[in-house]
Design a protein around this motif. Structure first.
Motif, PDB file in Angstrom:
ATOM      1  N   ARG A  41       0.817  -1.230   0.000  1.00  0.00           N
ATOM      2  CA  ARG A  41       0.000   0.000   0.000  1.00  0.00           C
ATOM      3  C   ARG A  41       0.852   1.283   0.000  1.00  0.00           C
ATOM      4  NH1 ARG A  41      -3.426  -1.250   4.536  1.00  0.00           N
ATOM      5  NH2 ARG A  41      -2.163  -3.060   4.965  1.00  0.00           N
ATOM      6  N   HIS A  42       2.133   1.156   0.317  1.00  0.00           N
ATOM      7  CA  HIS A  42       3.009   2.322   0.389  1.00  0.00           C
ATOM      8  C   HIS A  42       3.839   2.519  -0.878  1.00  0.00           C
ATOM      9  CE1 HIS A  42       1.963   2.847   4.574  1.00  0.00           C
ATOM     10  NE2 HIS A  42       2.159   1.542   4.736  1.00  0.00           N
ATOM     11  N   VAL A 139       6.349   2.682   8.950  1.00  0.00           N
ATOM     12  CA  VAL A 139       5.253   1.827   8.495  1.00  0.00           C
ATOM     13  C   VAL A 139       5.471   0.374   8.903  1.00  0.00           C
ATOM     14  CG1 VAL A 139       4.740   3.345   6.535  1.00  0.00           C
ATOM     15  CG2 VAL A 139       6.158   1.315   6.178  1.00  0.00           C
ATOM     16  N   ALA A 144       1.975   0.588  13.899  1.00  0.00           N
ATOM     17  CA  ALA A 144       1.508   1.124  12.618  1.00  0.00           C
ATOM     18  C   ALA A 144       0.861   0.024  11.778  1.00  0.00           C
ATOM     19  CB  ALA A 144       2.659   1.772  11.858  1.00  0.00           C
ATOM     20  N   ARG A 147      -2.546  -0.729  13.293  1.00  0.00           N
ATOM     21  CA  ARG A 147      -3.453   0.380  12.993  1.00  0.00           C
ATOM     22  C   ARG A 147      -3.938   0.300  11.544  1.00  0.00           C
ATOM     23  NH1 ARG A 147      -0.097   4.604  13.493  1.00  0.00           N
ATOM     24  NH2 ARG A 147       0.273   4.473  11.284  1.00  0.00           N
ATOM     25  N   ASP A 148      -3.023   0.053  10.593  1.00  0.00           N
ATOM     26  CA  ASP A 148      -3.391  -0.043   9.179  1.00  0.00           C
ATOM     27  C   ASP A 148      -4.315  -1.228   8.920  1.00  0.00           C
ATOM     28  OD1 ASP A 148      -1.877   2.190   8.651  1.00  0.00           O
ATOM     29  OD2 ASP A 148      -0.225   1.094   7.683  1.00  0.00           O
TER      30      ASP A 148
END
Length: 160
Positions: A41-42, A139, A144, A147-148
C-alpha cells in the motif's frame, strides 16, 4: 578481533543447515503475505507498474533461506524460480537485512563493503533500492501495522 565489515551476528551453522532444507515455496508465501499487508500500500503506482511480472528473490545467505516472488495482478505473489534465475536478487546475512530495515546501515555502505549483493537487472535493482530508501520505516512498526490492518478491516466492513 572482529573485522568491521563482518556482521555482528550470524545464524549458527546448525540452524542454517536446518533452515536451508526447508521448502522454498511455503516460506515465499509467508513472505509475500507480509509484503502485501505492510508494504504494498506504500508503493507508488509507477513502481508497481515497473515491477509487474518481474521475478525477485531475497536470499538470506547465513540462514540458507530464499524468498522468491513477483508483483502480478495488483499483489505480490510467491513464485518458483527453480528453472531460471530471477530478474533481481538481493543477498545478505540476516543481521544485515535487519540493520537495513532498522536504518542502522545504509544500503550503499553494505553494498560497497560486500555485505549486500545485488545480482541481475541493474536498473531494476536501483529502482527497488531507491524505493525502499524512500519509504518511512515507521510503516514497519508493529503499532503502525496493526493500525493499518484495523483501518482496512473497518473500511471493508463499512462498504459490504
Amino acid at each position: 578481533m572482529q573485522n568491521p565489515s563482518t556482521p555482528a551476528y550470524r545464524i549458527p551453522e546448525p540452524v542454517a543447515r536446518v533452515l536451508g532444507r526447508l521448502p522454498r515455496y511455503p516460506g515465499s508465501v509467508l513472505f509475500v503475505t507480509g509484503l502485501n499487508l505492510v508494504l504494498a500500500r506504500h508503493l507508488h503506482p509507477d513502481t508497481l507498474h515497473r515491477l509487474e511480472g518481474r521475478s525477485l528473490r531475497i536470499h538470506v545467505a547465513d540462514a540458507g533461506l530464499r524468498f522468491d516472488y513477483t508483483w502480478r495482478d495488483g499483489a505480490f505473489r510467491a513464485a518458483r524460480h527453480d528453472v531460471a534465475e530471477p530478474d533481481l536478487t538481493f543477498r545478505a546475512d540476516a543481521w544485515d537485512f535487519h540493520c537495513l530495515l532498522q536504518r542502522r546501515e545504509d544500503p550503499d555502505t553494505l553494498f560497497f563493503s560486500r555485505r549486500l549483493v545485488i545480482e541481475g537487472d541493474t536498473e531494476l535493482g536501483l529502482m527497488v533500492k531507491n524505493t525502499l530508501d524512500s519509504i518511512d520505516m515507521a510503516v514497519f512498526h508493529p503499532k503502525a501495522i496493526l493500525r493499518d490492518l484495523l483501518a482496512g478491516q473497518r473500511h471493508r466492513l463499512r462498504f459490504r
